[in-house]
Design a protein around this motif. Structure first.
Motif, PDB file in Angstrom:
ATOM      1  N   ALA A 201      49.371  90.778 -22.097  1.00  0.00           N
ATOM      2  CA  ALA A 201      49.841  92.114 -22.472  1.00  0.00           C
ATOM      3  C   ALA A 201      49.058  93.227 -21.771  1.00  0.00           C
ATOM      4  N   SER A 202      47.943  92.864 -21.169  1.00  0.00           N
ATOM      5  CA  SER A 202      47.063  93.864 -20.560  1.00  0.00           C
ATOM      6  C   SER A 202      47.569  94.303 -19.184  1.00  0.00           C
ATOM      7  N   GLU A 203      47.381  95.586 -18.888  1.00  0.00           N
ATOM      8  CA  GLU A 203      47.685  96.112 -17.552  1.00  0.00           C
ATOM      9  C   GLU A 203      46.425  96.445 -16.771  1.00  0.00           C
ATOM     10  N   LYS A 204      45.310  96.654 -17.494  1.00  0.00           N
ATOM     11  CA  LYS A 204      44.049  97.025 -16.840  1.00  0.00           C
ATOM     12  C   LYS A 204      42.889  96.206 -17.429  1.00  0.00           C
ATOM     13  N   PRO A 205      42.899  94.884 -17.210  1.00  0.00           N
ATOM     14  CA  PRO A 205      41.826  94.053 -17.772  1.00  0.00           C
ATOM     15  C   PRO A 205      40.538  94.146 -16.956  1.00  0.00           C
ATOM     16  N   PHE A 206      39.419  93.963 -17.623  1.00  0.00           N
ATOM     17  CA  PHE A 206      38.107  93.888 -16.963  1.00  0.00           C
ATOM     18  C   PHE A 206      37.356  92.728 -17.606  1.00  0.00           C
ATOM     19  N   ILE A 207      36.680  91.926 -16.809  1.00  0.00           N
ATOM     20  CA  ILE A 207      35.952  90.760 -17.319  1.00  0.00           C
ATOM     21  C   ILE A 207      34.460  91.027 -17.226  1.00  0.00           C
ATOM     22  N   PHE A 208      33.767  90.857 -18.343  1.00  0.00           N
ATOM     23  CA  PHE A 208      32.331  91.095 -18.452  1.00  0.00           C
ATOM     24  C   PHE A 208      31.644  89.764 -18.745  1.00  0.00           C
ATOM     25  N   VAL A 209      30.761  89.339 -17.844  1.00  0.00           N
ATOM     26  CA  VAL A 209      30.158  88.003 -17.897  1.00  0.00           C
ATOM     27  C   VAL A 209      28.689  88.096 -18.282  1.00  0.00           C
ATOM     28  N   GLY A 210      28.276  87.275 -19.239  1.00  0.00           N
ATOM     29  CA  GLY A 210      26.879  87.227 -19.664  1.00  0.00           C
ATOM     30  C   GLY A 210      26.240  85.879 -19.406  1.00  0.00           C
ATOM     31  N   GLY A 211      25.028  85.723 -19.899  1.00  0.00           N
ATOM     32  CA  GLY A 211      24.245  84.519 -19.646  1.00  0.00           C
ATOM     33  C   GLY A 211      24.844  83.257 -20.225  1.00  0.00           C
ATOM     34  N   GLY A 212      25.700  83.384 -21.235  1.00  0.00           N
ATOM     35  CA  GLY A 212      26.318  82.200 -21.819  1.00  0.00           C
ATOM     36  C   GLY A 212      27.158  81.423 -20.832  1.00  0.00           C
ATOM     37  N   ALA A 213      27.738  82.124 -19.856  1.00  0.00           N
ATOM     38  CA  ALA A 213      28.538  81.437 -18.841  1.00  0.00           C
ATOM     39  C   ALA A 213      27.673  80.539 -17.972  1.00  0.00           C
ATOM     40  N   ILE A 214      26.417  80.949 -17.755  1.00  0.00           N
ATOM     41  CA  ILE A 214      25.490  80.131 -16.979  1.00  0.00           C
ATOM     42  C   ILE A 214      25.019  78.936 -17.801  1.00  0.00           C
ATOM     43  N   LEU A 215      24.646  79.187 -19.059  1.00  0.00           N
ATOM     44  CA  LEU A 215      24.172  78.104 -19.919  1.00  0.00           C
ATOM     45  C   LEU A 215      25.248  77.040 -20.116  1.00  0.00           C
ATOM     46  N   SER A 216      26.504  77.465 -20.077  1.00  0.00           N
ATOM     47  CA  SER A 216      27.618  76.540 -20.256  1.00  0.00           C
ATOM     48  C   SER A 216      27.971  75.782 -18.989  1.00  0.00           C
ATOM     49  N   GLY A 217      27.493  76.254 -17.838  1.00  0.00           N
ATOM     50  CA  GLY A 217      27.876  75.629 -16.571  1.00  0.00           C
ATOM     51  C   GLY A 217      29.327  75.880 -16.232  1.00  0.00           C
ATOM     52  N   ALA A 218      29.787  77.115 -16.524  1.00  0.00           N
ATOM     53  CA  ALA A 218      31.216  77.413 -16.454  1.00  0.00           C
ATOM     54  C   ALA A 218      31.636  78.166 -15.199  1.00  0.00           C
ATOM     55  N   SER A 219      30.830  78.173 -14.157  1.00  0.00           N
ATOM     56  CA  SER A 219      31.139  78.998 -12.978  1.00  0.00           C
ATOM     57  C   SER A 219      32.487  78.668 -12.352  1.00  0.00           C
ATOM     58  N   LYS A 220      32.804  77.399 -12.217  1.00  0.00           N
ATOM     59  CA  LYS A 220      34.077  76.986 -11.596  1.00  0.00           C
ATOM     60  C   LYS A 220      35.257  77.465 -12.437  1.00  0.00           C
ATOM     61  N   GLU A 221      35.179  77.230 -13.735  1.00  0.00           N
ATOM     62  CA  GLU A 221      36.252  77.639 -14.636  1.00  0.00           C
ATOM     63  C   GLU A 221      36.376  79.158 -14.699  1.00  0.00           C
ATOM     64  N   LEU A 222      35.221  79.853 -14.634  1.00  0.00           N
ATOM     65  CA  LEU A 222      35.222  81.310 -14.660  1.00  0.00           C
ATOM     66  C   LEU A 222      35.942  81.877 -13.444  1.00  0.00           C
ATOM     67  N   LYS A 223      35.659  81.335 -12.276  1.00  0.00           N
ATOM     68  CA  LYS A 223      36.299  81.852 -11.050  1.00  0.00           C
ATOM     69  C   LYS A 223      37.818  81.655 -11.114  1.00  0.00           C
ATOM     70  N   GLU A 224      38.245  80.506 -11.604  1.00  0.00           N
ATOM     71  CA  GLU A 224      39.680  80.264 -11.738  1.00  0.00           C
ATOM     72  C   GLU A 224      40.295  81.237 -12.745  1.00  0.00           C
ATOM     73  N   PHE A 225      39.584  81.481 -13.839  1.00  0.00           N
ATOM     74  CA  PHE A 225      40.067  82.398 -14.870  1.00  0.00           C
ATOM     75  C   PHE A 225      40.199  83.824 -14.327  1.00  0.00           C
ATOM     76  N   VAL A 226      39.209  84.260 -13.576  1.00  0.00           N
ATOM     77  CA  VAL A 226      39.233  85.608 -12.986  1.00  0.00           C
ATOM     78  C   VAL A 226      40.432  85.762 -12.063  1.00  0.00           C
ATOM     79  N   GLU A 227      40.661  84.753 -11.226  1.00  0.00           N
ATOM     80  CA  GLU A 227      41.767  84.832 -10.276  1.00  0.00           C
ATOM     81  C   GLU A 227      43.121  84.798 -10.984  1.00  0.00           C
ATOM     82  N   LYS A 228      43.215  84.003 -12.053  1.00  0.00           N
ATOM     83  CA  LYS A 228      44.470  83.957 -12.816  1.00  0.00           C
ATOM     84  C   LYS A 228      44.726  85.278 -13.533  1.00  0.00           C
ATOM     85  N   THR A 229      43.653  85.883 -14.053  1.00  0.00           N
ATOM     86  CA  THR A 229      43.790  87.141 -14.785  1.00  0.00           C
ATOM     87  C   THR A 229      44.007  88.306 -13.827  1.00  0.00           C
ATOM     88  N   ASP A 230      43.580  88.136 -12.572  1.00  0.00           N
ATOM     89  CA  ASP A 230      43.648  89.190 -11.550  1.00  0.00           C
ATOM     90  C   ASP A 230      42.932  90.434 -12.054  1.00  0.00           C
TER      91      ASP A 230
END
Length: 561
Positions: A201-230
């Motif tokens: 539903a969003s037209e102007k999304p922004f993604i804010f990333v914190g340390g939890g993404a590193i602790l989770s080892g989620a870099s690959k999934e994060l990059k895919e998510f960012v690209e899908k969300t545009d």
């Protein structure tokens, strides 16, 4: 088989795959150190110069490797010297197990020599604090401590062992700890569906990333998510490297010393997706105005973070890697070309900039980036140099910026660098420090020399407590109370006295040459970089102001005309 408590400690460390511990011996912990001596070919012990250095080294080891860091200390002042390091790990969710030994059980509570209730002292700054008064419970307690340190939102655990327990015997049977899987199996599918609906539903999304993404080892999934969300991406100090700092979607850090592109973009977005960040006051500024035009979607493993500092519209509780994987499965490709162009225009209009032609903190950090080609682990102390290291080094991988984000611990970086280099011997490790911070734990330079740990200590020397002076300059009418450090300390001679190599740089060319030499030296090196005492970190948001009110040097000049 029957083993004494000290033998059980070492065997349990070996069970957990511990290859390195950091510590400082004393009377109460002698039995453990005696056993450690017998296993010195299996577990390396790094003798630090101070127990605080041991705690920071264990923390740096954990951040760089993703393993649990381990530090040891004796009773009383040895144990209390760990406290700042334990609190640092707690605030940044770093898995550390601190093992202390206390006076014997019959002497507890009697104000015995070097007795302290360290389990009680550390209760508010650990995930759990144990005191083991029965040797039969020792092995299970150590195993439990490692599980707690790793499980869910990571953090430090303390085990206090009275000296007589380390001497008594108990039956010990080896156990295989297995592989701990961080991912929650009970992610609420309704929360995931609601999150996906908000994003679509969003037209102007922004993604804010914190340390939890590193602790989770989620870099690959994060990059895919960012690209899908545009969507554009910003990060916190702790989140650096989770998303590549060289990616066109990346807008720089958010908050008090964040970029204008990030601060303006978050202030204008209609959806802020928060991935593993805790809404620190240094990020949000005035909470009443933070992301005021946006709905907020928060993804975090810790349900306590939901609605703690900022009221959110939707939360998804679970391990970030698992949540993003689920979102990536159900989220159609989004298209926000117009929004992305607006943010790109902000990036071009408001780039980070600094005074050229002279030696400055930003130049030093950029030169480190150029000469290492970005392939290095950067540790920092706390202050202006920390912000410059966050702004001007492009972190493309997780676990490459190790810094005290939550507690803001001056004296953290050098110990952390030793821990990181010990855990990642093939990596170049540089500690970026201020002269005020370096004074806090500069004795750890002797540790690096003693154990032949070739870290590079870069001291951004402005002869003042730079960040405090910056506030005094901007908000206290230039009353520089207790922030001037102009004395006779010579850091080059100090480094040489400790057995390291010392160099000084007063110009850009001198730093280029000194750092190239440091990279090639293969031994501990200190570079003393002389900069102007009035250099500042820009942009800046005044305390209590909205992040949309970020200003820089040019804005200040125009305001004061």
């Amino acid at each position: 088989m029957q083993l004494n408590g000290a033998e059980i400690v070492i065997e349990c460390l070996k069970e957990q795959g511990v290859d390195t511990v950091f510590g400082y011996p004393g009377g109460a912990i002698l039995n453990v150190y005696d056993e450690l001596y017998k296993h010195r070919d299996e577990i390396r012990h790094i003798l630090t110069s101070h127990e605080q250095g041991a705690a920071h080294a264990a923390d740096g080891y954990a951040r760089a490797t993703g393993k649990v860091g381990v530090c040891l200390a004796t009773s009383g002042p040895g144990a209390t010297n760990l406290v700042t390091g334990i609190a640092t790990a707690y605030m940044d969710s770093i898995p550390v197990v601190a093992i202390t030994c206390n006076v014997g059980v019959p002497l507890l509570g009697k104000d015995s020599f070097q007795e302290i209730d360290i389990a009680g002292v550390t209760m508010p700054i650990t995930k759990y604090s144990f005191i083991v008064k029965d040797v039969n419970q020792l092995a299970d307690t150590i195993r439990k401590a490692f599980r707690i340190a790793k499980m869910g939102r990571p953090g430090p655990v303390l085990i206090d062992i009275p000296k007589d327990v380390t001497a008594k015997k108990a039956e010990y049977e080896k156990e295989n700890p297995g592989v701990y899987n961080r991912e929650f199996t009970h992610i609420d599918e309704k929360e995931v569906a609601a999150a996906a609906e908000m994003i679509q539903a969003s037209e102007k999304p922004f993604i804010f990333v914190g340390g939890g993404a590193i602790l989770s080892g989620a870099s690959k999934e994060l990059k895919e998510f960012v690209e899908k969300t545009d969507a554009p991406v910003t990060d916190s100090l702790m989140g650096k490297g989770a998303f590549p700092g060289t990616d066109p979607r990346y807008t720089g850090m958010l908050g008090m010393h964040g970029t204008k592109a990030s601060n303006y973009g978050v202030s204008e977005c209609d959806l802020l997706v928060v991935v593993g960040a805790r809404f620190s006051d240094r990020v949000t500024g005035n909470t009443a105005t933070f992301a005021k035009n946006a709905k907020i979607l928060q993804i975090d493993i810790d349900p306590a973070e939901m609605n703690k500092n900022i009221i959110i519209d939707q939360g998804v509780v679970g391990d970030i890697k698992a949540v993003l994987r689920k979102l990536n499965e159900v989220l159609p490709q989004q298209d926000h070309a117009e929004w992305m162009k607006k943010i790109q225009d902000y990036k071009e209009k408001y780039p980070l900039k600094y005074h050229e032609g002279v030696l400055t903190g930003p130049f030093v950090v950029e030169e480190i980036y150029r000469q290492t080609k970005g392939d290095a682990i950067i540790t920092t102390e706390v202050g202006q140099h920390q912000m410059w290291a966050a702004q001007y080094f492009k972190y493309t991988k997780p676990r490459t910026l190790l810094t005290s984000g939550g507690l803001g611990t001056m004296g953290y970086g050098l110990g952390a660098a030793i821990g990181a280099k010990t855990g990642c011997p093939d990596k170049t490790v540089i500690n970026v420090a201020g002269d005020g911070c370096f004074r806090m734990n500069m004795n750890e330079l002797a540790t690096a020399v003693r154990h032949e740990v070739p870290v590079i200590e870069v001291v951004i020397n402005n002869h003042v407590l730079g960040m405090v002076r910056q506030w005094q300059d901007l908000f206290y009418d230039e009353r520089y109370s207790a922030t001037v450090l102009r004395d006779a300390v010579d850091y080059v001679k100090l480094a040489e006295a400790m057995g390291a190599e010392g160099m000084r740089a007063t110009t850009q060319e001198e730093f280029r040459e000194a750092f190239a030499k440091a990279l090639a030296s293969g031994r501990p090196v200190l570079i003393d970089c002389m900069i102007d005492c009035d250099d500042k970190v820009w942009p800046m948001v005044a305390p209590g102001a909205a992040i949309s009110e970020a200003f820089d040097e040019q804005d200040l000049k125009e305001k004061n005309r």
